[in-house]
Motif scaffolding. Structure first.
Motif, PDB file in Angstrom:
ATOM      1  N   TRP A   8       0.742  -1.245   0.000  1.00 55.29           N
ATOM      2  CA  TRP A   8       0.000   0.000   0.000  1.00 55.29           C
ATOM      3  C   TRP A   8       0.776   1.302   0.000  1.00 55.29           C
ATOM      4  CZ3 TRP A   8      -0.670   3.295   4.336  1.00 55.29           C
ATOM      5  CH2 TRP A   8      -0.081   2.835   5.509  1.00 55.29           C
ATOM      6  N   PRO A   9       1.924   1.453   0.681  1.00 55.96           N
ATOM      7  CA  PRO A   9       2.374   2.843   0.866  1.00 55.96           C
ATOM      8  C   PRO A   9       2.621   3.614  -0.427  1.00 55.96           C
ATOM      9  CG  PRO A   9       3.613   1.340   2.281  1.00 55.96           C
ATOM     10  CD  PRO A   9       2.833   0.498   1.334  1.00 55.96           C
ATOM     11  N   CYS A  10       3.303   3.017  -1.394  1.00 57.71           N
ATOM     12  CA  CYS A  10       3.640   3.769  -2.610  1.00 57.71           C
ATOM     13  C   CYS A  10       2.396   4.145  -3.402  1.00 57.71           C
ATOM     14  CB  CYS A  10       4.567   2.942  -3.493  1.00 57.71           C
ATOM     15  SG  CYS A  10       6.245   2.898  -2.877  1.00 57.71           S
ATOM     16  N   ALA A  11       1.461   3.200  -3.506  1.00 61.97           N
ATOM     17  CA  ALA A  11       0.253   3.459  -4.285  1.00 61.97           C
ATOM     18  C   ALA A  11      -0.584   4.543  -3.618  1.00 61.97           C
ATOM     19  CB  ALA A  11      -0.568   2.172  -4.438  1.00 61.97           C
ATOM     20  N   VAL A  12      -0.649   4.494  -2.296  1.00 57.74           N
ATOM     21  CA  VAL A  12      -1.437   5.482  -1.563  1.00 57.74           C
ATOM     22  C   VAL A  12      -0.838   6.880  -1.737  1.00 57.74           C
ATOM     23  CG1 VAL A  12      -2.149   6.223   0.747  1.00 57.74           C
ATOM     24  CG2 VAL A  12      -2.344   3.822   0.108  1.00 57.74           C
ATOM     25  N   VAL A  13       0.495   6.959  -1.662  1.00 56.83           N
ATOM     26  CA  VAL A  13       1.153   8.263  -1.807  1.00 56.83           C
ATOM     27  C   VAL A  13       0.933   8.811  -3.220  1.00 56.83           C
ATOM     28  CG1 VAL A  13       3.397   9.423  -1.853  1.00 56.83           C
ATOM     29  CG2 VAL A  13       2.835   7.876   0.029  1.00 56.83           C
ATOM     30  N   LEU A  14       1.062   7.955  -4.234  1.00 53.38           N
ATOM     31  CA  LEU A  14       0.869   8.424  -5.609  1.00 53.38           C
ATOM     32  C   LEU A  14      -0.596   8.837  -5.827  1.00 53.38           C
ATOM     33  CD1 LEU A  14       2.160   9.029  -8.300  1.00 53.38           C
ATOM     34  CD2 LEU A  14       1.855   6.628  -8.953  1.00 53.38           C
ATOM     35  N   ALA A  15      -1.517   8.062  -5.265  1.00 50.94           N
ATOM     36  CA  ALA A  15      -2.942   8.410  -5.378  1.00 50.94           C
ATOM     37  C   ALA A  15      -3.209   9.760  -4.709  1.00 50.94           C
ATOM     38  CB  ALA A  15      -3.806   7.316  -4.752  1.00 50.94           C
ATOM     39  N   GLN A  16      -2.547   9.997  -3.583  1.00 51.04           N
ATOM     40  CA  GLN A  16      -2.706  11.264  -2.874  1.00 51.04           C
ATOM     41  C   GLN A  16      -2.196  12.437  -3.729  1.00 51.04           C
ATOM     42  OE1 GLN A  16      -3.847  11.740   0.310  1.00 51.04           O
ATOM     43  NE2 GLN A  16      -2.982  13.677   1.000  1.00 51.04           N
ATOM     44  N   TYR A  17      -1.077  12.200  -4.433  1.00 53.97           N
ATOM     45  CA  TYR A  17      -0.525  13.244  -5.300  1.00 53.97           C
ATOM     46  C   TYR A  17      -1.510  13.554  -6.429  1.00 53.97           C
ATOM     47  CZ  TYR A  17       2.756  15.878  -8.170  1.00 53.97           C
ATOM     48  OH  TYR A  17       3.370  16.865  -8.896  1.00 53.97           O
ATOM     49  N   LEU A  18      -2.090  12.514  -7.015  1.00 56.27           N
ATOM     50  CA  LEU A  18      -3.077  12.710  -8.083  1.00 56.27           C
ATOM     51  C   LEU A  18      -4.276  13.492  -7.561  1.00 56.27           C
ATOM     52  CD1 LEU A  18      -2.727   9.149  -9.531  1.00 56.27           C
ATOM     53  CD2 LEU A  18      -2.452  11.224 -10.899  1.00 56.27           C
ATOM     54  N   TRP A  19      -4.726  13.117  -6.369  1.00 56.38           N
ATOM     55  CA  TRP A  19      -5.892  13.806  -5.788  1.00 56.38           C
ATOM     56  C   TRP A  19      -5.568  15.282  -5.546  1.00 56.38           C
ATOM     57  CZ3 TRP A  19     -10.811  13.403  -5.724  1.00 56.38           C
ATOM     58  CH2 TRP A  19     -11.587  14.087  -4.767  1.00 56.38           C
ATOM     59  N   LEU A  25      -6.273  17.127 -14.016  1.00 57.02           N
ATOM     60  CA  LEU A  25      -6.333  15.801 -14.643  1.00 57.02           C
ATOM     61  C   LEU A  25      -7.395  15.625 -15.730  1.00 57.02           C
ATOM     62  CD1 LEU A  25      -5.650  13.517 -11.551  1.00 57.02           C
ATOM     63  CD2 LEU A  25      -4.117  13.970 -13.464  1.00 57.02           C
ATOM     64  N   PRO A  26      -8.531  16.351 -15.701  1.00 60.81           N
ATOM     65  CA  PRO A  26      -9.538  16.084 -16.742  1.00 60.81           C
ATOM     66  C   PRO A  26      -8.948  16.211 -18.145  1.00 60.81           C
ATOM     67  CG  PRO A  26     -10.519  17.378 -14.994  1.00 60.81           C
ATOM     68  CD  PRO A  26      -9.037  17.305 -14.702  1.00 60.81           C
ATOM     69  N   GLY A  27      -9.199  15.165 -18.963  1.00 62.54           N
ATOM     70  CA  GLY A  27      -8.721  15.190 -20.347  1.00 62.54           C
ATOM     71  C   GLY A  27      -7.276  14.764 -20.525  1.00 62.54           C
ATOM     72  N   LYS A  28      -6.521  14.633 -19.414  1.00 62.20           N
ATOM     73  CA  LYS A  28      -5.126  14.182 -19.541  1.00 62.20           C
ATOM     74  C   LYS A  28      -5.108  12.707 -19.936  1.00 62.20           C
ATOM     75  CE  LYS A  28      -2.250  17.543 -18.062  1.00 62.20           C
ATOM     76  NZ  LYS A  28      -3.152  18.694 -18.166  1.00 62.20           N
ATOM     77  N   ARG A  29      -4.125  12.354 -20.758  1.00 61.86           N
ATOM     78  CA  ARG A  29      -4.002  10.964 -21.206  1.00 61.86           C
ATOM     79  C   ARG A  29      -2.930  10.284 -20.360  1.00 61.86           C
ATOM     80  NH1 ARG A  29      -3.123  13.584 -26.914  1.00 61.86           N
ATOM     81  NH2 ARG A  29      -1.632  14.549 -25.485  1.00 61.86           N
ATOM     82  N   VAL A  30      -3.355   9.244 -19.661  1.00 63.57           N
ATOM     83  CA  VAL A  30      -2.540   8.652 -18.602  1.00 63.57           C
ATOM     84  C   VAL A  30      -2.356   7.154 -18.849  1.00 63.57           C
ATOM     85  CG1 VAL A  30      -2.494   8.126 -16.119  1.00 63.57           C
ATOM     86  CG2 VAL A  30      -3.341  10.355 -16.905  1.00 63.57           C
ATOM     87  N   LEU A  39      -4.575   1.419  -7.977  1.00 68.14           N
ATOM     88  CA  LEU A  39      -5.192   2.535  -7.251  1.00 68.14           C
ATOM     89  C   LEU A  39      -4.898   3.892  -7.905  1.00 68.14           C
ATOM     90  CD1 LEU A  39      -6.713   3.627  -4.696  1.00 68.14           C
ATOM     91  CD2 LEU A  39      -4.481   3.674  -3.566  1.00 68.14           C
ATOM     92  N   PRO A  40      -3.624   4.219  -8.235  1.00 68.18           N
ATOM     93  CA  PRO A  40      -3.373   5.546  -8.831  1.00 68.18           C
ATOM     94  C   PRO A  40      -4.137   5.751 -10.142  1.00 68.18           C
ATOM     95  CG  PRO A  40      -1.329   4.603  -8.010  1.00 68.18           C
ATOM     96  CD  PRO A  40      -2.364   3.510  -7.953  1.00 68.18           C
ATOM     97  N   GLY A  41      -4.119   4.745 -11.020  1.00 69.58           N
ATOM     98  CA  GLY A  41      -4.809   4.865 -12.301  1.00 69.58           C
ATOM     99  C   GLY A  41      -6.306   5.061 -12.124  1.00 69.58           C
ATOM    100  N   LEU A  42      -6.887   4.349 -11.161  1.00 70.61           N
ATOM    101  CA  LEU A  42      -8.327   4.478 -10.916  1.00 70.61           C
ATOM    102  C   LEU A  42      -8.657   5.869 -10.381  1.00 70.61           C
ATOM    103  CD1 LEU A  42      -9.006   0.932  -9.417  1.00 70.61           C
ATOM    104  CD2 LEU A  42      -9.723   1.773 -11.665  1.00 70.61           C
ATOM    105  N   VAL A  43      -7.796   6.390  -9.487  1.00 66.65           N
ATOM    106  CA  VAL A  43      -8.023   7.752  -8.983  1.00 66.65           C
ATOM    107  C   VAL A  43      -7.959   8.746 -10.137  1.00 66.65           C
ATOM    108  CG1 VAL A  43      -7.050   9.601  -7.549  1.00 66.65           C
ATOM    109  CG2 VAL A  43      -7.261   7.290  -6.621  1.00 66.65           C
ATOM    110  N   ALA A  44      -6.960   8.591 -11.015  1.00 63.17           N
ATOM    111  CA  ALA A  44      -6.830   9.500 -12.167  1.00 63.17           C
ATOM    112  C   ALA A  44      -8.088   9.434 -13.035  1.00 63.17           C
ATOM    113  CB  ALA A  44      -5.591   9.136 -12.992  1.00 63.17           C
ATOM    114  N   ALA A  45      -8.599   8.216 -13.253  1.00 67.50           N
ATOM    115  CA  ALA A  45      -9.802   8.054 -14.081  1.00 67.50           C
ATOM    116  C   ALA A  45     -11.004   8.725 -13.419  1.00 67.50           C
ATOM    117  CB  ALA A  45     -10.074   6.566 -14.323  1.00 67.50           C
TER     118      ALA A  45
END
Length: 195
Positions: A8-19, A25-30, A39-45
């Motif tokens: 969890w730690p890395c994914a949670v931190v990256l998801a937090q950065y995305l949030w 993020l809208p319209g960005k291609r990821v 988790l990060p990809g789903l948050v971005a979506a």
């Protein structure tokens, strides 16, 4: 409580950065590489980005777990690709233009670093304005990707966790102090003209 500390730690931190950067993020291609539970990809979506998830094509279990995560999160149409690092496969060549590549804890096994960076470099060359956003766990003092980044003409900017509220005790550190040092970097092409 041990929240499955293996993942969890890395994914949670990256998801937090995305949030923290959700307004951009809208319209960005990821593309998320090594997505696993993604988790990060789903948050971005969820924040409006156009996301493609990927994991090793030789890892059907990981790809299934990506697809399950998409369904569980109400995102059944997110494409999930098998991409093997270091291989210029048709799936990699056929990717649409990208703005952001995400990778959480992909710098895990040093024998994979070169393959991963080959793939990242290929994608950044193709999308020179794109950035690779990655969080990783520092696993040993002598462990460094700086030399490889230099070799591939990639530059890196460290993003201190406190700048996006990810330095909270409950978020990224385990109950054992010093057990997890999570770092966040933004990697991009180093321009030959020095910019």
């Amino acid at each position: 409580s041990q929240h499955g500390t293996h993942v969890w730690p890395c994914a949670v931190v990256l998801a937090q950065y995305l949030w923290a950067h959700r307004s951009s993020l809208p319209g960005k291609r990821v593309l998320e590489v090594g997505a696993g539970v993604s988790l990060p990809g789903l948050v971005a979506a969820k924040c409006g980005a156009e996301v493609v998830l990927s994991d090793g094509e030789e890892l059907p279990r990981c790809l299934r777990s990506c697809r399950r995560s998409c369904l569980a999160n109400g995102l059944p149409r997110l494409p999930v690709l098998g991409l093997t690092w270091g291989r210029l496969a048709p799936a990699l060549l056929a990717l649409p233009p990208l703005d952001i590549i995400l990778g959480s804890d992909v710098f895990f096994d040093p024998k994979d670093f070169e393959d991963l960076l080959t793939t990242v470099y290929f994608l950044l060359e193709k999308n020179p304005h794109a950035q690779f956003w990655t969080t990783y766990q520092v696993r040993s003092a002598d462990w460094s990707i700086e030399a490889l980044l230099c070799k591939w003409n990639l530059k890196t900017v460290r993003v201190p966790l406190h700048t996006f509220g990810a330095d909270k005790e409950h978020l990224a550190s385990s109950s054992l102090p010093g057990r997890h040092t999570i770092e966040m970097m933004i990697i991009s092409l180093a321009r030959s003209d020095g910019t």
